[in-house]
Scaffold this motif. Structure first.
Motif, mmCIF file in Angstrom:
data_model
loop_
_atom_site.group_PDB
_atom_site.id
_atom_site.type_symbol
_atom_site.label_atom_id
_atom_site.label_comp_id
_atom_site.label_asym_id
_atom_site.label_seq_id
_atom_site.Cartn_x
_atom_site.Cartn_y
_atom_site.Cartn_z
ATOM 1 N N ILE A 59 -1.859 4.059 4.860
ATOM 2 C CA ILE A 59 -0.355 4.465 4.206
ATOM 3 C C ILE A 59 0.466 5.487 5.106
ATOM 4 C CG2 ILE A 59 1.084 5.228 2.257
ATOM 5 C CD1 ILE A 59 -1.428 4.421 0.704
ATOM 6 N N THR A 60 -0.206 6.529 5.678
ATOM 7 C CA THR A 60 0.505 7.368 6.407
ATOM 8 C C THR A 60 0.950 6.915 7.744
ATOM 9 O OG1 THR A 60 -0.642 9.213 5.326
ATOM 10 C CG2 THR A 60 0.417 9.740 7.336
ATOM 11 N N ILE A 61 0.149 6.023 8.358
ATOM 12 C CA ILE A 61 0.331 5.517 9.611
ATOM 13 C C ILE A 61 1.375 4.587 9.790
ATOM 14 C CG2 ILE A 61 -0.648 4.369 11.668
ATOM 15 C CD1 ILE A 61 -3.385 5.847 11.212
ATOM 16 N N VAL A 62 1.084 3.529 8.766
ATOM 17 C CA VAL A 62 2.074 2.494 8.374
ATOM 18 C C VAL A 62 3.420 2.829 8.113
ATOM 19 C CG1 VAL A 62 3.112 0.564 6.912
ATOM 20 C CG2 VAL A 62 0.498 0.588 7.846
ATOM 21 N N ARG A 63 3.671 3.908 7.292
ATOM 22 C CA ARG A 63 5.061 4.479 6.886
ATOM 23 C C ARG A 63 5.708 5.369 8.252
ATOM 24 N NH1 ARG A 63 6.422 3.695 1.659
ATOM 25 N NH2 ARG A 63 8.193 5.438 2.066
ATOM 26 N N ILE A 115 0.812 -1.051 0.086
ATOM 27 C CA ILE A 115 0.041 0.204 0.079
ATOM 28 C C ILE A 115 0.892 1.224 -0.038
ATOM 29 C CG2 ILE A 115 -1.881 -1.302 1.192
ATOM 30 C CD1 ILE A 115 -1.049 0.313 3.806
ATOM 31 N N GLY A 116 0.830 2.142 -1.028
ATOM 32 C CA GLY A 116 1.394 3.176 -1.097
ATOM 33 C C GLY A 116 2.898 2.560 -1.290
ATOM 34 N N ARG A 117 3.568 1.446 -1.904
ATOM 35 C CA ARG A 117 4.872 1.127 -2.027
ATOM 36 C C ARG A 117 5.145 0.700 -0.552
ATOM 37 N NH1 ARG A 117 8.134 2.458 -6.349
ATOM 38 N NH2 ARG A 117 6.931 2.948 -8.180
ATOM 39 N N THR A 118 4.476 0.343 0.390
ATOM 40 C CA THR A 118 4.894 -0.084 1.438
ATOM 41 C C THR A 118 4.409 -1.591 1.685
ATOM 42 O OG1 THR A 118 4.471 2.015 2.395
ATOM 43 C CG2 THR A 118 4.922 0.215 4.287
ATOM 44 N N PRO A 119 5.226 -2.625 1.894
ATOM 45 C CA PRO A 119 4.631 -4.006 2.218
ATOM 46 C C PRO A 119 4.051 -3.955 3.589
ATOM 47 C CG PRO A 119 7.125 -3.941 2.075
ATOM 48 C CD PRO A 119 6.594 -2.429 1.964
ATOM 49 N N ILE A 120 2.681 -4.693 3.373
ATOM 50 C CA ILE A 120 2.152 -5.033 4.705
ATOM 51 C C ILE A 120 1.429 -6.367 4.542
ATOM 52 C CG2 ILE A 120 1.436 -2.915 5.087
ATOM 53 C CD1 ILE A 120 -1.417 -3.660 4.350
ATOM 54 N N VAL A 121 0.949 -7.182 5.712
ATOM 55 C CA VAL A 121 0.256 -8.099 5.599
ATOM 56 C C VAL A 121 -1.033 -7.797 6.115
ATOM 57 C CG1 VAL A 121 -0.357 -10.523 6.641
ATOM 58 C CG2 VAL A 121 2.193 -9.876 6.145
ATOM 59 N N ALA A 122 -2.282 -8.292 5.513
ATOM 60 C CA ALA A 122 -3.593 -7.731 5.906
ATOM 61 C C ALA A 122 -4.526 -8.909 6.094
ATOM 62 C CB ALA A 122 -4.234 -6.784 5.107
ATOM 63 N N CYS A 123 -5.383 -8.858 7.076
ATOM 64 C CA CYS A 123 -6.518 -9.857 7.256
ATOM 65 C C CYS A 123 -8.010 -9.208 7.511
ATOM 66 C CB CYS A 123 -6.322 -10.985 8.223
ATOM 67 S SG CYS A 123 -5.688 -10.406 9.765
ATOM 68 N N VAL A 160 6.094 -11.208 10.763
ATOM 69 C CA VAL A 160 7.135 -11.538 11.363
ATOM 70 C C VAL A 160 8.243 -12.033 10.636
ATOM 71 C CG1 VAL A 160 8.537 -12.562 13.331
ATOM 72 C CG2 VAL A 160 6.162 -11.762 13.680
ATOM 73 N N ALA A 161 8.027 -12.977 9.741
ATOM 74 C CA ALA A 161 8.949 -13.542 8.747
ATOM 75 C C ALA A 161 9.496 -12.629 7.893
ATOM 76 C CB ALA A 161 8.479 -14.771 8.038
ATOM 77 N N MET A 162 8.581 -11.775 7.494
ATOM 78 C CA MET A 162 8.927 -10.805 6.268
ATOM 79 C C MET A 162 9.090 -9.331 6.933
ATOM 80 S SD MET A 162 8.404 -12.572 3.565
ATOM 81 C CE MET A 162 8.516 -11.498 2.254
ATOM 82 N N LYS A 163 9.016 -9.068 8.181
ATOM 83 C CA LYS A 163 9.359 -8.068 8.981
ATOM 84 C C LYS A 163 8.470 -6.860 8.453
ATOM 85 C CE LYS A 163 14.067 -8.666 10.272
ATOM 86 N NZ LYS A 163 13.925 -10.275 10.090
ATOM 87 N N ARG A 164 6.985 -7.132 8.320
ATOM 88 C CA ARG A 164 5.869 -6.504 7.808
ATOM 89 C C ARG A 164 5.032 -6.061 8.933
ATOM 90 N NH1 ARG A 164 4.366 -8.428 1.810
ATOM 91 N NH2 ARG A 164 6.565 -8.522 0.842
ATOM 92 N N PRO A 165 4.325 -4.912 8.932
ATOM 93 C CA PRO A 165 3.254 -4.621 9.741
ATOM 94 C C PRO A 165 2.191 -5.522 9.294
ATOM 95 C CG PRO A 165 3.339 -2.754 8.314
ATOM 96 C CD PRO A 165 4.585 -3.693 8.040
ATOM 97 N N LEU A 166 1.211 -5.605 10.309
ATOM 98 C CA LEU A 166 -0.075 -6.196 10.214
ATOM 99 C C LEU A 166 -1.229 -5.424 10.413
ATOM 100 C CD1 LEU A 166 -1.667 -8.999 9.814
ATOM 101 C CD2 LEU A 166 -1.619 -9.356 12.258
ATOM 102 N N VAL A 167 -2.262 -5.119 9.302
ATOM 103 C CA VAL A 167 -3.364 -4.484 9.553
ATOM 104 C C VAL A 167 -4.478 -5.637 9.336
ATOM 105 C CG1 VAL A 167 -4.910 -2.614 8.197
ATOM 106 C CG2 VAL A 167 -2.322 -2.624 8.160
#
Length: 314
Positions: free
Chosen positions: A273-277, A117-125, A152-159
């Protein structure tokens, strides 16, 4: 004037002027009663263009609007035991599951995906309330655990997008056990120093509210979403007092410190996007900056080569 003019010509005109009109071209807003053209409603993410009432939206449609270019990859979720209690009410549990799967086109009440999202990799459910009321089942517990392990494995935030009526009664105590399991999953993210953002949608109630839905680093809700543990009528009968207007609605919870933001669905992507970055200590995203086809292919290759989450036993 004769029968040819009065009958034959109008009959011929009516035959050649017929047009097949697809069903479900219009949807009625449950709040203001406005008839909304389905294409216009979909483009506005199932938000009424007249009164801003937020209608239900499926996890898949939500992800298509959330991720860059509508591109995302589903994360596999370990399948739990089928019908562990041999539960039967008016129907057998497997029959209810088949009916829900046919209705929604999904195999369970939660969809897990990864993408940018906005060039920021995340995991979402996201939970699907139309699938047995989005009830918290062993599969839902496995899905959140798989999402956390992947993050955790990909070092990404979870939404996480919550929408549920509570634990699934057909799984009894096994459904309730997902409360501590999902709490442990959230703790994994915190120990890894990764953001966990929760978006509470209408409705989010019961054991879901008492576990993972209220453990986010940032708590966001859609407008007028019903959020609570017990029902308002039960609370009112228990305390013997009249409840305030708007009790358990998103705006009321925001005013009383239970939420950080109440954000319209049409503005949610930019806010996430703003919050995650910000939480990942990244510079602000460039507006309209979408990945190229080459970058999408490279991301899909990296996803395919990444280790899959370990199986989670119910």
């Amino acid at each position: 004037m004769n029968w040819i003019t009065n009958y034959v010509r109008p009959r011929i005109n009516s035959i050649f002027s017929r047009r097949e009109v697809p069903e479900n071209l219009w949807s009625k807003c449950g709040e203001c009663g406005t008839m909304l053209f389905h294409r216009e409603l979909k483009e506005n993410l199932n938000v009424c263009t007249q009164c801003d009432h937020h209608m239900a939206i499926s996890p898949r449609d939500r992800f298509e609007a959330l991720f860059d270019g509508g591109i995302f990859t589903e994360v596999s979720v370990p399948a739990p035991i089928t019908d562990p209690l041999q539960f039967k009410d008016q129907k057998k549990y497997p029959e209810r599951m088949k009916a829900a799967q046919k209705k929604t086109g999904e195999k369970e009440a939660m969809l897990v995906a990864e993408g940018d999202i906005g060039r920021t990799p995340i995991v979402a459910c996201a939970q699907d309330f139309s699938f047995m009321g989005g009830s918290m089942s062993m599969y839902v517990g496995n899905a959140i655990l798989a999402a956390a392990e992947r993050a955790v494995a990909m070092k990404r935030p979870l939404v996480l997008f919550s929408a549920a009526g509570g634990a699934r009664m057909q799984e009894g105590i096994l459904g309730l056990m997902q409360m501590p399991r999902t709490t442990i999953a959230v703790q994994m993210l915190k120990e890894a120093g990764l953001p966990y953002i929760v978006v509470l949608t209408h409705p989010t109630t019961g054991g879901v509210t008492a576990s993972y839905a209220m453990l986010g680093d940032v708590q966001i809700a859609e407008p007028n979403a019903l959020i609570g543990f017990a029902g308002a009528r039960v609370i009112q009968q228990t305390i013997g007092e009249q409840l305030p207007e708007g009790f358990q609605r998103a705006e009321y919870l925001l005013d009383h410190g239970m939420l950080d933001r109440v954000t319209k669905r049409t503005e949610l992507r930019e806010e996430l996007i703003t919050i995650v970055r910000m939480l990942m200590d990244l510079p602000p995203a460039v507006s309209g900056d979408l990945p190229s086809p080459e970058q999408v292919a490279e991301a899909e290759k990296a996803t395919a080569e990444a280790p899959a989450p370990a199986d989670a036993k119910a």
